[in-house]
Design a protein around this motif. Structure first.
Motif, PDB file in Angstrom:
ATOM      1  N   PRO A   1      58.543  30.908  46.468  1.00  0.00           N
ATOM      2  CA  PRO A   1      59.030  29.880  45.539  1.00  0.00           C
ATOM      3  C   PRO A   1      58.158  29.665  44.310  1.00  0.00           C
ATOM      4  O   PRO A   1      58.540  28.942  43.405  1.00  0.00           O
ATOM      5  CB  PRO A   1      59.053  28.623  46.416  1.00  0.00           C
ATOM      6  N   THR A   2      56.972  30.264  44.275  1.00  0.00           N
ATOM      7  CA  THR A   2      56.113  30.187  43.096  1.00  0.00           C
ATOM      8  C   THR A   2      55.548  31.566  42.799  1.00  0.00           C
ATOM      9  O   THR A   2      55.543  32.450  43.664  1.00  0.00           O
ATOM     10  CB  THR A   2      54.934  29.211  43.299  1.00  0.00           C
ATOM     11  N   VAL A   3      55.066  31.755  41.577  1.00  0.00           N
ATOM     12  CA  VAL A   3      54.409  33.004  41.201  1.00  0.00           C
ATOM     13  C   VAL A   3      52.941  32.926  41.583  1.00  0.00           C
ATOM     14  O   VAL A   3      52.229  31.983  41.206  1.00  0.00           O
ATOM     15  CB  VAL A   3      54.540  33.269  39.695  1.00  0.00           C
ATOM     16  N   GLN A   4      52.484  33.902  42.347  1.00  0.00           N
ATOM     17  CA  GLN A   4      51.094  33.943  42.799  1.00  0.00           C
ATOM     18  C   GLN A   4      50.670  35.403  42.893  1.00  0.00           C
ATOM     19  O   GLN A   4      51.223  36.173  43.680  1.00  0.00           O
ATOM     20  CB  GLN A   4      50.989  33.280  44.171  1.00  0.00           C
ATOM     21  N   ASP A   5      49.696  35.815  42.088  1.00  0.00           N
ATOM     22  CA  ASP A   5      49.245  37.203  42.100  1.00  0.00           C
ATOM     23  C   ASP A   5      48.294  37.419  43.269  1.00  0.00           C
ATOM     24  O   ASP A   5      47.230  36.804  43.342  1.00  0.00           O
ATOM     25  CB  ASP A   5      48.551  37.548  40.779  1.00  0.00           C
ATOM     26  N   LEU A   6      48.671  38.290  44.197  1.00  0.00           N
ATOM     27  CA  LEU A   6      47.866  38.567  45.383  1.00  0.00           C
ATOM     28  C   LEU A   6      47.113  39.888  45.284  1.00  0.00           C
ATOM     29  O   LEU A   6      46.374  40.242  46.204  1.00  0.00           O
ATOM     30  CB  LEU A   6      48.767  38.592  46.625  1.00  0.00           C
ATOM     31  N   THR A   7      47.259  40.591  44.180  1.00  0.00           N
ATOM     32  CA  THR A   7      46.719  41.951  44.068  1.00  0.00           C
ATOM     33  C   THR A   7      45.232  42.019  44.388  1.00  0.00           C
ATOM     34  O   THR A   7      44.777  42.883  45.145  1.00  0.00           O
ATOM     35  CB  THR A   7      46.956  42.502  42.651  1.00  0.00           C
ATOM     36  N   GLY A   8      44.469  41.087  43.833  1.00  0.00           N
ATOM     37  CA  GLY A   8      43.021  41.125  44.020  1.00  0.00           C
ATOM     38  C   GLY A   8      42.549  40.603  45.360  1.00  0.00           C
ATOM     39  O   GLY A   8      41.339  40.593  45.633  1.00  0.00           O
ATOM     40  N   ARG A   9      43.460  40.169  46.219  1.00  0.00           N
ATOM     41  CA  ARG A   9      43.066  39.596  47.507  1.00  0.00           C
ATOM     42  C   ARG A   9      43.223  40.587  48.668  1.00  0.00           C
ATOM     43  O   ARG A   9      43.144  40.211  49.830  1.00  0.00           O
ATOM     44  CB  ARG A   9      43.892  38.344  47.786  1.00  0.00           C
ATOM     45  N   ARG A  10      43.456  41.814  48.335  1.00  0.00           N
ATOM     46  CA  ARG A  10      43.638  42.841  49.360  1.00  0.00           C
ATOM     47  C   ARG A  10      42.370  43.021  50.192  1.00  0.00           C
ATOM     48  O   ARG A  10      41.255  43.049  49.657  1.00  0.00           O
ATOM     49  CB  ARG A  10      43.993  44.161  48.685  1.00  0.00           C
TER      50      ARG A  10
END
Length: 445
Positions: free
Chosen positions: A258-267
């Protein structure tokens, strides 16, 4: 699509929406991964012993101006305590330039029940304002309390009315890095004297929600709704695991609804060619993720598995703790790549991918437009906010469109033609910025 969940647990499903066709030599594959959790104990029993909650209340000197802020904070926290289900562990912290345990004290968590709720509300009556603001100290104390609990769902609620002026920004960043993955946290700003990026930064780092409560009279309603949401959570520490074949590179992973959240750097690494992306705690709900991978260019007629998306728990459901045995797969979906010489097939864009690409651009356009406005860049602000109006109109994001209309005069929504308003209320501008990442679901046909 596969579902591995046990019958007694919430059922997770994964669906992949994409156009798998690429032109000869094409490399970038986009997919929307829809994750849905339904049924299980969420609908039949309370969270109870499986949850621990710490409420952090800003008690700095500015909370007394106007007095209804402090009064509203006391009443809202009392309402949140009343919403806790029996058996939930909880504590209340008063935050200034230091953090102080209000209830139960002595480094402990209380267990929710009629007696402890009454004691907590009595302790809240003694809350007084005075001192500065150092949010990192509040979070560190909350982290210490929550780490003492064996509960699977570990959650914080943070309320502030001011800027983090009595703490170096690097200290807050380090604190958020340390707390990430240990508990989730919803953050709220009351009034209009706080910093949006600080509050949204806390929520983003700790996978919670952020919002503005401009009028303290609405705090009780907001806190009650927040706590009801927490009480609906049942499964913690769920990760989206992406496995890719040799030669495939992950470009980005973003939550887009429901919201935009960049998870790329949390791998975090999860074995050969696999990585886990945190998604936090789940109740009965659905979220969507935009995955982009880069594959080796293929020849016409060639087909390959581009990625496998699997929902995993670090410990089997019902094992009694957030750490332990081998990951428990909940559900999975496949991302494919097929090369074709049919232009109609390879140029078609998945409706889901197109929609959420636009929603992510909408959030960025709002943030860039408001920043340009603050810097006095009228042309830049007009262009970016005009683009935001256009995107909101095209996607049917009516809530965001209404917020934009309080900052700009809309001449032609479809064309993105707007004029900046000469005067904008602080609350309206801050509400637009705080809620800029909220998205709407793709329209169903």
């Amino acid at each position: 699509m596969a579902n591995f969940a046990k019958p007694s647990a919430p059922r997770f499903t994964v669906e992949v929406h994409q156009n798998a066709f690429l032109p000869e030599g094409g490399r970038d594959v986009h997919a929307i991964v829809t994750v849905t959790s339904t049924g299980g104990a969420t609908a039949t029993r309370s969270v109870g012993r499986d949850a621990a909650v710490v409420i952090m209340v800003d008690c700095s000197g500015s909370m007394e101006y106007p007095p209804d802020k402090m009064r509203g904070a006391r009443e809202a926290t009392a309402a949140a305590v009343d919403t806790l289900r029996d058996g939930t562990s909880f504590a209340v912290i008063a935050g200034t330039h230091v953090a102080r345990e209000v209830y139960p004290g002595q480094g402990r968590l209380a267990v929710a029940g009629p007696e402890t709720r009454a004691q907590a509300k009595e302790a809240l009556r003694g809350l007084r304002s005075g001192g500065g603001t150092a949010i990192g100290t509040w979070l560190r104390l909350a982290d210490g309390l929550l780490r003492r609990s064996p509960a699977a769902i570990r959650h914080g609620v943070l309320l502030t009315d001011g800027r983090n002026e009595h703490e170096d920004p690097a200290v807050l960043r380090a604190t958020l890095d340390a707390c990430a993955g240990r508990f989730t946290c919803d953050a709220r700003g009351v009034g209009t004297d706080w910093e949006v990026k600080e509050v949204t930064g806390v929520a983003s780092a700790l996978l919670g929600s952020a919002d503005i409560v401009a009028d303290p009279a609405h705090l009780t309603e907001d806190f009650t709704r927040m706590m009801e949401n927490v009480m609906g959570k049942e499964v913690a520490d769920v990760s989206l695991r992406l496995w890719t074949p040799v030669g495939v590179e992950i470009q980005y992973v973003k939550q887009v609804a429901p919201t935009v959240q960049d998870l790329t750097g949390r791998r975090t690494a999860a074995g050969p060619r696999a990585g886990d992306y945190p998604t936090g705690s789940w109740g009965d709900e659905s979220r969507e993720y935009h995955v982009c991978v880069r594959v080796p260019g293929g020849a016409v007629g060639q087909e390959m598995l581009a990625a496998r998306a699997t929902l995993v728990l670090p410990d089997p459901v019902g094992a009694g703790g957030p750490a332990g045995g081998p990951p428990d797969p909940l559900s999975q979906g496949l991302v494919r790549a097929v090369w074709t010489d049919d232009p109609a097939a390879s140029t078609s864009i998945s409706p889901q991918v197109a929609h959420y690409t636009g929603q992510a651009e909408l959030a960025q356009a709002i943030q860039q437009g408001l920043e340009a406005r603050k810097l006095g860049d009228v042309d830049g602000a007009t262009a970016r906010l005009g683009r935001a109006v256009q995107l909101a109109s095209a996607s049917g994001n009516a809530d965001t469109a209404r917020l934009l209309a309080k900052v700009v005069d809309v001449v032609d929504a479809a064309a993105g033609t707007v004029r900046l308003k000469a005067k904008v209320a602080d609350a309206d501008e801050m509400t637009l910025e705080t809620r800029s990442t909220q998205t709407v679901r793709v329209k169903k046909t």
